[in-house]
Write a protein that holds these residues in place. Structure first.
Motif, PDB file in Angstrom:
ATOM      1  N   HIS A 581     103.628 -94.770 -52.476  1.00  0.00           N
ATOM      2  CA  HIS A 581     104.870 -94.797 -52.164  1.00  0.00           C
ATOM      3  C   HIS A 581     105.588 -93.258 -52.167  1.00  0.00           C
ATOM      4  CE1 HIS A 581     104.987 -99.077 -52.952  1.00  0.00           C
ATOM      5  NE2 HIS A 581     104.433 -98.694 -54.219  1.00  0.00           N
ATOM      6  N   GLU A 582     105.133 -92.437 -51.250  1.00  0.00           N
ATOM      7  CA  GLU A 582     105.344 -91.034 -50.976  1.00  0.00           C
ATOM      8  C   GLU A 582     105.909 -90.983 -49.485  1.00  0.00           C
ATOM      9  OE1 GLU A 582     102.460 -88.656 -52.601  1.00  0.00           O
ATOM     10  OE2 GLU A 582     103.014 -88.940 -54.699  1.00  0.00           O
ATOM     11  N   GLN A 584     107.862 -90.210 -46.587  1.00  0.00           N
ATOM     12  CA  GLN A 584     109.026 -89.794 -46.383  1.00  0.00           C
ATOM     13  C   GLN A 584     109.712 -90.380 -45.188  1.00  0.00           C
ATOM     14  OE1 GLN A 584     110.623 -88.143 -49.028  1.00  0.00           O
ATOM     15  NE2 GLN A 584     108.778 -88.086 -50.393  1.00  0.00           N
ATOM     16  N   LYS A 587     113.554 -91.322 -43.918  1.00  0.00           N
ATOM     17  CA  LYS A 587     114.307 -90.427 -44.457  1.00  0.00           C
ATOM     18  C   LYS A 587     113.680 -89.502 -45.557  1.00  0.00           C
ATOM     19  CE  LYS A 587     119.098 -91.888 -43.444  1.00  0.00           C
ATOM     20  NZ  LYS A 587     120.427 -91.858 -44.029  1.00  0.00           N
ATOM     21  N   PHE A 588     113.790 -88.242 -45.517  1.00  0.00           N
ATOM     22  CA  PHE A 588     113.500 -87.427 -46.738  1.00  0.00           C
ATOM     23  C   PHE A 588     113.888 -87.691 -48.019  1.00  0.00           C
ATOM     24  CE2 PHE A 588     110.167 -85.299 -44.335  1.00  0.00           C
ATOM     25  CZ  PHE A 588     109.435 -84.505 -45.325  1.00  0.00           C
ATOM     26  N   ASP A 589     113.331 -87.751 -49.236  1.00  0.00           N
ATOM     27  CA  ASP A 589     114.082 -87.906 -50.558  1.00  0.00           C
ATOM     28  C   ASP A 589     114.588 -86.420 -50.617  1.00  0.00           C
ATOM     29  OD1 ASP A 589     114.752 -88.230 -52.949  1.00  0.00           O
ATOM     30  OD2 ASP A 589     112.483 -88.266 -53.942  1.00  0.00           O
ATOM     31  N   GLU A 591     115.460 -84.928 -53.403  1.00  0.00           N
ATOM     32  CA  GLU A 591     114.705 -84.082 -54.309  1.00  0.00           C
ATOM     33  C   GLU A 591     113.495 -83.217 -53.659  1.00  0.00           C
ATOM     34  OE1 GLU A 591     113.615 -86.588 -57.614  1.00  0.00           O
ATOM     35  OE2 GLU A 591     115.645 -87.017 -58.278  1.00  0.00           O
ATOM     36  N   GLU A 592     112.821 -83.995 -52.870  1.00  0.00           N
ATOM     37  CA  GLU A 592     111.787 -83.427 -51.930  1.00  0.00           C
ATOM     38  C   GLU A 592     112.402 -82.391 -51.168  1.00  0.00           C
ATOM     39  OE1 GLU A 592     107.829 -82.942 -51.264  1.00  0.00           O
ATOM     40  OE2 GLU A 592     108.654 -84.068 -52.682  1.00  0.00           O
TER      41      GLU A 592
END
Length: 621
Positions: A581-582, A584, A587-589, A591-592
């Motif tokens: 579940h990574e 992106q 949209k990008f997280d 926090e990332e």
């Protein structure tokens, strides 16, 4: 001139200038044009009869009738009043009575003589006559004074608190021409006032030896007293205004500033002259100085008042010009200084022209014809200099709005380059080919101007075209990695910084990159753009796909195709993102994004700039 109900003069007085026509006829006959003149004369005579006989044409036309000169000059209000003053100056009261309307008064020469003498004495004591330039010299009189058409006001007399208006009225002479006489309405009131014991203050002050000698029908002492009074009035006015100019800054702090102080200085001299004129008019009337002397000086007072007004305009123009010039110098606007100097010269010329017209009008010169000629000449000049005026207005617009400045890189229409000079007529632009283009300011100011000098950051917007063999997972890999690249770069603004799969094109799969690069100059932008494009090529290569060729490209056997190993790696990476579940997307997280911020390798590894700062940023930015 009014002609309603007025019989026309006999033709025998001026038979259509037959003498000049006869001379002309002889000359033209010698040239062989007799019949042409005959028909012209016949046509002219027919036109005149058509105008004179009512009802022969659909529209009644006015005819300007020329009357013979009146021996006493009473054809208009101004000459009639001037004739009366001249007559009393010569002590010829019988002639002066010819300027009075005695129709409603008892007949007799003595009655008219007494009225003329009484009118002079009352005017000397507490009366005044308008300056000659303010009295109409039109045989029809003034039409804009709110009085009946045949009546004009020329002065007034104050006796025992009662104000008697002096009117001049149009009457008809023996030849039915206009004759202007002092109205019987005013004379009736004057006749009821006793003037036997009138002694003016000036008569009590002057010694007898100055009253015995006459200059122009007035005791010599009154002329001398008038000159001394004028000097005294100016001295009083100078003292009052100088004191006020000195006291105002002490009582009002704002008056100590350069702007207000300059305005006060501009008003100082005009106010002195205005106050001196006003004091002179009041004191000369209170002292009872002869109306003859006052009328001689009335034109001078009007001229001085106009001069004071023109001096005020001149000083204000000089002050505003100097103030604006200094402002432009402080801004470093050379073209602005040129515009200010041009406007100041134009204001000077306008003030001088206005002064000449005003002084001539005060002297009684008819300036109507001159103004009409000046207006036609000005219109012709304006039409001839239309482009020049347009360019000048354009230069003023460029200086006031300042859409461009010297040194700015801009695009005007199809022209792109650096502004080298903004002149009064045109602007010079140095193009990228190092040629010099001159654009008229009128055209320049009305064109669409794109100024690159005001750009705060640069737009980075490449569109990547991928081969159609690219798999969806490879595209997902590219979307993530390219966004990482933008977010990580220290000179790329993260908001907005986006990478999107936008189109299945005819020859490629298209990915749109949109970002802003935070640099100050175009050279810096090209430097960062170059770095980003190279890194994007690396990312595309690592994904196992490649950039699309045009659809016309032929593929030969030497083409190695796509890398199966790299494609498998990209697919496995996307698979892990899904399992953990990574991924992106879409949209990008946030926090990332924060983790990636400023972690990009810039300047690139191995760059000479790495050893300068070690900060990862361009030195000096």
């Amino acid at each position: 001139m009014k002609h309603s109900g007025t019989p026309l003069p006999a033709y025998s007085s001026k038979p259509l200038h037959f003498k000049s026509f006869d001379m002309c006829s002889r000359n033209t006959f010698q040239k062989g044009h007799f019949w042409i003149l005959f028909f012209l004369l016949l046509f002219n005579n027919f036109q005149l009869q058509a105008q004179l006989v009512p009802g022969q044409s659909g529209q009644e036309e006015s005819v300007e009738v020329q009357y013979p000169e009146d021996p006493l000059g009473r054809r208009n209000p101004r000459s009639s009043i001037a004739g009366f003053i001249s007559a009393v100056a010569d002590k010829n009261y019988a002639r002066a009575s010819s300027y009075l309307d005695l129709k409603d008064l008892p007949s007799g020469t003595e009655e008219g003589v007494d009225l003329a003498r009484s009118l002079e004495m009352l005017l000397n004591q507490k009366g005044h006559i308008l300056p000659y330039s303010w009295i109409s010299d039109d045989p029809a009189g003034r039409k804009d004074d709110g009085l009946p058409p045949n009546l004009d006001k020329v002065g007034s007399i104050t006796v025992d608190g009662e104000n008697i208006q002096i009117y001049i009225e149009e009457t008809k002479g023996p030849d039915a021409g206009p004759i202007w006489l002092i109205a019987s309405e005013s004379l009736e009131k004057i006749a009821t006032i006793s003037t036997v014991e009138i002694i003016t203050p000036i008569d009590r002050i002057l010694p007898e030896f100055l009253q015995g000698r006459q200059w122009g029908g007035v005791p010599a002492g009154q002329w001398l007293a008038t000159i001394l009074l004028a000097a005294l009035c100016y001295l009083i006015a100078w003292s009052i205004i100088s004191l006020l100019v000195h006291l105002i800054p002490l009582m009002w702090r704002k008056a100590r500033t350069e702007t207000v102080s300059g305005v006060l200085k501009a008003f100082a001299l005009p106010l002195k002259l205005y106050l001196a004129v006003w004091l002179f008019v009041v004191f000369s009337q209170d002292l009872g100085i002869s109306i003859i002397v006052r009328q001689k000086f009335s034109g001078i007072t009007v001229i001085i008042a106009w001069v004071a007004f023109l001096i005020l305009l001149w000083k204000l123009a000089e002050f505003i010009g100097a103030y604006s010039k200094q402002r432009m110098i402080n801004r470093g606007s050379v073209s602005g200084v040129s515009v200010v100097l041009f406007l100041r010269r134009a204001a000077r010329i306008a003030i001088v022209v206005l002064g000449i017209i005003a002084v001539l009008g005060a002297l009684g010169v008819d300036v109507t014809t001159g103004l009409a000629a000046l207006g036609i000449g000005g219109l012709a000049l304006a039409l001839g200099a239309q482009k020049t005026i347009e360019n000048f207005v354009g230069s003023v617009t460029l200086i006031t709005d300042q859409p461009i400045r010297v040194g700015d890189f801009c695009r005007v229409g199809d022209t792109m380059g650096t502004v080298e000079k903004i002149g009064m007529r045109s602007t010079r632009i140095r193009t990228l080919d190092r040629t010099l283009i001159t654009v008229p300011n009128g055209e320049f100011s009305s064109s669409k101007i794109e100024n690159f000098a005001f750009r705060d950051r640069f737009w980075f917007h490449p569109v990547l075209g991928l081969r159609y063999e690219t798999t969806p997972d490879q595209i997902r890999y590219l979307l993530v990695e390219l966004r990482k690249l933008l977010y990580a770069h220290p000179l790329v603004s993260p908001d907005p910084a986006r990478v999107r799969f936008i189109e299945l094109g005819s020859d490629s799969l298209k990915i749109d990159v949109f970002a802003y690069i935070n640099v100050a100059t175009f050279d810096d932008y090209l430097e960062v753009k170059e770095d980003l494009l190279l890194k994007m090529m690396d990312v595309v290569g690592e994904s196992g796909t490649g950039f699309a060729f045009p659809s016309q490209t032929l593929y030969f056997a030497k083409d190695q195709g796509l890398s199966k190993e790299k494609s498998r790696t990209a697919e496995e990476t996307v698979k892990k993102w899904r399992e953990n579940h990574e991924m992106q997307l879409p949209k990008f997280d946030p926090e990332e994004i924060e983790k990636l911020k400023d972690t990009g390798d810039y300047p690139p590894k191995g760059s000479v700039m790495k050893k300068d700062s070690g900060t990862g940023k361009i030195p000096g930015l």
